[in-house]
Design a protein around this motif. Structure first.
Motif, PDB file in Angstrom:
ATOM      1  N   GLN A  65      44.285  42.630  33.119  1.00 36.45           N
ATOM      2  CA  GLN A  65      43.601  43.769  32.525  1.00 36.45           C
ATOM      3  C   GLN A  65      42.288  44.012  33.256  1.00 36.45           C
ATOM      4  O   GLN A  65      41.788  43.152  33.978  1.00 36.45           O
ATOM      5  CB  GLN A  65      43.322  43.497  31.039  1.00 36.45           C
ATOM      6  N   LYS A  66      41.699  45.190  33.033  1.00 36.60           N
ATOM      7  CA  LYS A  66      40.402  45.482  33.630  1.00 36.60           C
ATOM      8  C   LYS A  66      39.377  44.492  33.098  1.00 36.60           C
ATOM      9  O   LYS A  66      39.337  44.200  31.921  1.00 36.60           O
ATOM     10  CB  LYS A  66      39.973  46.902  33.279  1.00 36.60           C
ATOM     11  N   GLY A  67      38.565  43.967  33.975  1.00 42.26           N
ATOM     12  CA  GLY A  67      37.550  43.000  33.587  1.00 42.26           C
ATOM     13  C   GLY A  67      38.032  41.557  33.636  1.00 42.26           C
ATOM     14  O   GLY A  67      37.240  40.638  33.560  1.00 42.26           O
ATOM     15  N   ASP A  68      39.352  41.345  33.735  1.00 41.48           N
ATOM     16  CA  ASP A  68      39.883  39.993  33.840  1.00 41.48           C
ATOM     17  C   ASP A  68      39.726  39.498  35.272  1.00 41.48           C
ATOM     18  O   ASP A  68      39.683  40.283  36.217  1.00 41.48           O
ATOM     19  CB  ASP A  68      41.374  39.959  33.479  1.00 41.48           C
ATOM     20  N   HIS A  70      40.904  37.841  38.862  1.00 39.05           N
ATOM     21  CA  HIS A  70      42.100  38.082  39.663  1.00 39.05           C
ATOM     22  C   HIS A  70      43.189  37.086  39.300  1.00 39.05           C
ATOM     23  O   HIS A  70      42.923  35.988  38.812  1.00 39.05           O
ATOM     24  CB  HIS A  70      41.785  37.974  41.156  1.00 39.05           C
TER      25      HIS A  70
END
Length: 162
Positions: A65-68, A70
């Motif tokens: 998800q965005k912000g997670d 890599h």
């Protein structure tokens, strides 16, 4: 409950209606309501009932998800105990995808954090020759514990979900 309300005549029509609605629902939608909600919300999900071929790239199956952070992958033929210790100590992931190589990133399977911790604890108790430089294999072709001279090579192929 039907006997108390005097509704014995309604049991058969209600049973027929329930069975028909289930059969129609199964014919229209193959997935359950919880699977549909996971997909609709865009949560990362690797379905255990679904078969993934070797053409699947790990990033396509497990999208962060965005912000997670890599996606962290393990390579089936190129991993060391020290790297696994680093992952367990410094990350909070519940599991890791195992990929064929750095170049292709083709998905070979998935191993949980708990399985890595349990396997390493068990192997360290049984074998004193395991060091941070010991090689770890996740592939079936390296299914036996090998002695490479300087350090012991370990196979965790039995712990990987393919």
């Amino acid at each position: 409950m039907f006997e108390l309300t005097g509704g014995l005549t309604y049991i058969v029509p209600i049973m027929v209606a329930i069975m028909l609605s289930k059969w129609i629902g199964d014919a229209i939608v193959s997935k359950g309501i919880y699977d549909a909600h996971i997909i609709l919300n865009g949560f990362p999900f690797m379905d255990s009932k679904e078969e993934y071929t070797l053409e699947s790239v790990a990033a396509d199956v497990m999208k962060p998800q965005k912000g997670d952070p890599h996606l962290t992958c393990l390579y089936i033929d190129d991993c060391m105990i020290g790297y696994l210790d680093h992952l367990i100590r410094d990350t909070e992931f519940f599991g890791f995808p195992c990929v064929m190589s750095r170049e292709s990133m083709l998905l070979a399977g998935y191993i949980t954090r708990r399985d890595i911790v349990n396997a390493l604890d068990k192997l360290r108790k049984l074998n004193d020759g395991i060091t941070v430089d010991s090689l770890v294999y996740f592939a079936e072709q390296h299914a036996c514990i090998e002695d490479t001279g300087a350090s012991t090579a370990i196979s965790l192929s039995g712990y990987i979900d393919t």
